[in-house]
Design an enzyme around this catalytic site. Structure first.
Site, PDB file in Angstrom:
ATOM      1  CD1 TRP A  41       8.442  38.104  40.211  1.00  0.00           C
ATOM      2  CD2 TRP A  41      10.496  37.257  40.215  1.00  0.00           C
ATOM      3  NE1 TRP A  41       8.360  36.815  39.795  1.00  0.00           N
ATOM      4  CE2 TRP A  41       9.611  36.260  39.784  1.00  0.00           C
ATOM      5  CE3 TRP A  41      11.869  36.951  40.304  1.00  0.00           C
ATOM      6  CZ2 TRP A  41      10.040  34.980  39.431  1.00  0.00           C
ATOM      7  CZ3 TRP A  41      12.291  35.678  39.962  1.00  0.00           C
ATOM      8  CH2 TRP A  41      11.385  34.717  39.538  1.00  0.00           C
ATOM      9  NE  ARG A  42       3.816  36.787  42.238  1.00  0.00           N
ATOM     10  CZ  ARG A  42       3.347  35.582  41.963  1.00  0.00           C
ATOM     11  NH1 ARG A  42       3.356  34.650  42.879  1.00  0.00           N
ATOM     12  NH2 ARG A  42       2.850  35.317  40.773  1.00  0.00           N
ATOM     13  CD  GLU A  54       6.680  40.467  34.409  1.00  0.00           C
ATOM     14  OE1 GLU A  54       6.522  39.677  33.478  1.00  0.00           O
ATOM     15  OE2 GLU A  54       6.060  40.359  35.489  1.00  0.00           O
ATOM     16  CE1 TYR A 137       2.646  39.409  30.914  1.00  0.00           C
ATOM     17  CE2 TYR A 137       5.019  39.648  30.596  1.00  0.00           C
ATOM     18  CZ  TYR A 137       3.954  39.272  31.379  1.00  0.00           C
ATOM     19  OH  TYR A 137       4.170  38.789  32.633  1.00  0.00           O
ATOM     20  CG  ASP A 155       1.076  35.745  30.378  1.00  0.00           C
ATOM     21  OD1 ASP A 155      -0.153  35.527  30.569  1.00  0.00           O
ATOM     22  OD2 ASP A 155       1.944  35.449  31.209  1.00  0.00           O
ATOM     23  CB  CYS A 221     -11.984  22.677  37.379  1.00  0.00           C
ATOM     24  SG  CYS A 221     -11.321  22.839  35.707  1.00  0.00           S
TER      25      CYS A 221
HETATM   26 FE1  SF4 Z   1      -9.326  27.094  34.567  1.00  0.00          FE
HETATM   27 FE2  SF4 Z   1     -10.818  25.140  35.578  1.00  0.00          FE
HETATM   28 FE3  SF4 Z   1     -10.683  27.510  36.777  1.00  0.00          FE
HETATM   29 FE4  SF4 Z   1     -11.970  27.248  34.474  1.00  0.00          FE
HETATM   30  S1  SF4 Z   1     -12.499  26.291  36.400  1.00  0.00           S
HETATM   31  S2  SF4 Z   1     -10.571  28.887  35.024  1.00  0.00           S
HETATM   32  S3  SF4 Z   1     -10.698  25.728  33.439  1.00  0.00           S
HETATM   33  S4  SF4 Z   1      -8.989  26.046  36.509  1.00  0.00           S
END
Ligand code: SF4
Length: 382
Positions: A41-42, A54, A137, A155, A221
């Site tokens: 779908w992209r 969706e 949404y 969402d 992160c």
């Molecule tokens: Fe999410 Fe980590 Fe990015 Fe913050 S830094 S938006 S917690 S992945």
């Protein structure tokens, strides 16, 4: 700094400083351009295709949706084709995806689009929201991806990303918090012409971040393109946000189902009138009763009173089935009869007498599939 106790969501200007917003947007969009998953779908901006994807993706994983999406669009290649289809056929191509009201609403909406919008998914938000099964949404997703309209999606994935960016505590689904998150999502949406990518790309980038890096249990992160703006990451609390939703207590129940079988291998399935819960949607199903545990006597009484059948109930191996918070024990019974009966009561939305091994030609739920499989396995072994 955390949000004040009275305000659950920091103002957007607090979430990403205005002067840094363009850099934040550029980083996320550049990451999305390089890292996005290649999904069917992209590869399209056809509103009908986007809409189908969706709806199917609601509460359902991408890997599960893919084969259904392909089959559905092969069978119903346009809104017109879907609107013209028989409800039974639409349900058959949905069978196994669950949440069957989605398919019924999809079908009703297709008819409305043909009748009122000349077969085109409406571009205006109010008109999209007036269609069956389209909430804020889905409307924002279809309009932004297909038409480039500036509506931000919100969402579960996007809400989690926003909650971590702003280090927002508390239940995100609280109406006031959700409204504020929606405002925040809209305020982050790049203004027209500020980036090459449009609102559809932006929305998908936010959702992709939530689906692939900013995941519920273990946010990655280290690879996140917007980590430098993320308060939860800075504070070292990304893993504990957002607060867990209060889960509904699971309910355990048993469904005792009768697989009636005549000498020609035919069985009887029915549809209930109205909505009676779990299996009692508009899909075809075996005669069954619901109780706290398997109950052959109660099932026998039901068969006697509704179908006039009094025959031996042969227990088959049980199976487990889960529908959201309901944990269901499926307890099938094989009931051999000389002649398949006609129901005595007019509580049915219809009765069919297919050959058991060909039951899957009808729209049936995966619970009914499990019951039929148990009966067929027993017959093959006998
Ligand atoms: Fe999410 Fe980590 Fe990015 Fe913050 S830094 S938006 S917690 S992945």
């Amino acid at each position: 700094m955390l949000a004040s106790p009275r305000r659950s969501t920091p103002r957007t200007s607090e979430m990403i400083p205005a002067a840094e917003l363009p850099a934040f947007q550029s980083r996320l969009l550049a990451w999305f351009a390089g890292a996005k998953r290649d999904l069917d779908w992209r590869r399209t901006s056809d509103p009908y295709h986007v809409w189908i994807s969706e709806i199917m993706l609601q509460q359902t994983r991408v890997a599960t949706v893919l084969p259904y999406y392909r089959r559905f669009l092969t069978q119903f290649p346009s809104v017109d084709a879907l609107a013209r289809a028989r409800p039974d056929v639409v349900l058959r191509y949905w069978a196994g995806l669950g949440y069957y009201s989605r398919a019924r609403n999809l079908h009703r909406a297709a008819k409305e689009i043909v009748a009122q919008h000349e077969g085109n998914f409406p571009k205006r938000l109010e008109e999209a929201l007036a269609l069956p099964g389209i909430g804020p949404y889905t409307a924002a997703a279809v309009l932004s991806i297909a038409y480039g309209e500036p509506h931000a999606v919100l969402d579960g994935n996007v809400a989690r990303v926003l909650a971590r960016l702003g280090a927002i505590r508390g239940e995100l689904r609280q109406p006031i918090t959700w409204r504020e998150l929606a405002d925040a999502a809209n305020a982050l949406l790049p203004a027209q012409g500020t980036h090459d990518a449009g609102p559809g790309d932006w929305n998908q980038a936010m959702m992709e971040l939530g689906a692939t890096l900013c995941t519920p249990r273990a946010p990655q992160c280290g690879g996140c393109p917007v980590a430098r703006w993320c308060r939860a990451h800075t504070l070292g609390i990304a893993g504990v946000l957002p607060s867990a939703r209060k889960k509904r207590q699971p309910i355990s129940l048993a469904l005792s189902a009768a697989v009636l079988l005549d000498a020609r291998g035919r069985t009887l399935v029915l549809r209930q009138k109205g909505d009676h819960g779990i299996l009692f949607s508009s899909l075809w199903q075996f005669p069954a009763i619901q109780a706290s545990r398997p109950d052959a006597r109660k099932l026998a009484r039901y068969l006697q009173s509704v179908f006039g059948v009094s025959a031996e109930l042969q227990p088959l191996p049980p199976a487990r089935h889960t529908v959201t918070f309901r944990k269901i024990l499926l307890a099938p019974f094989l009931v051999r009869v000389r002649k398949l009966p006609a129901p005595r009561r007019s509580t049915m939305g219809g009765v069919r007498k297919p050959v058991l091994s060909e039951l899957e030609r009808l729209p049936i739920s995966s619970a009914t599939q499990k019951i039929a499989a148990a009966a067929l396995a027993a017959l093959a072994a006998s």
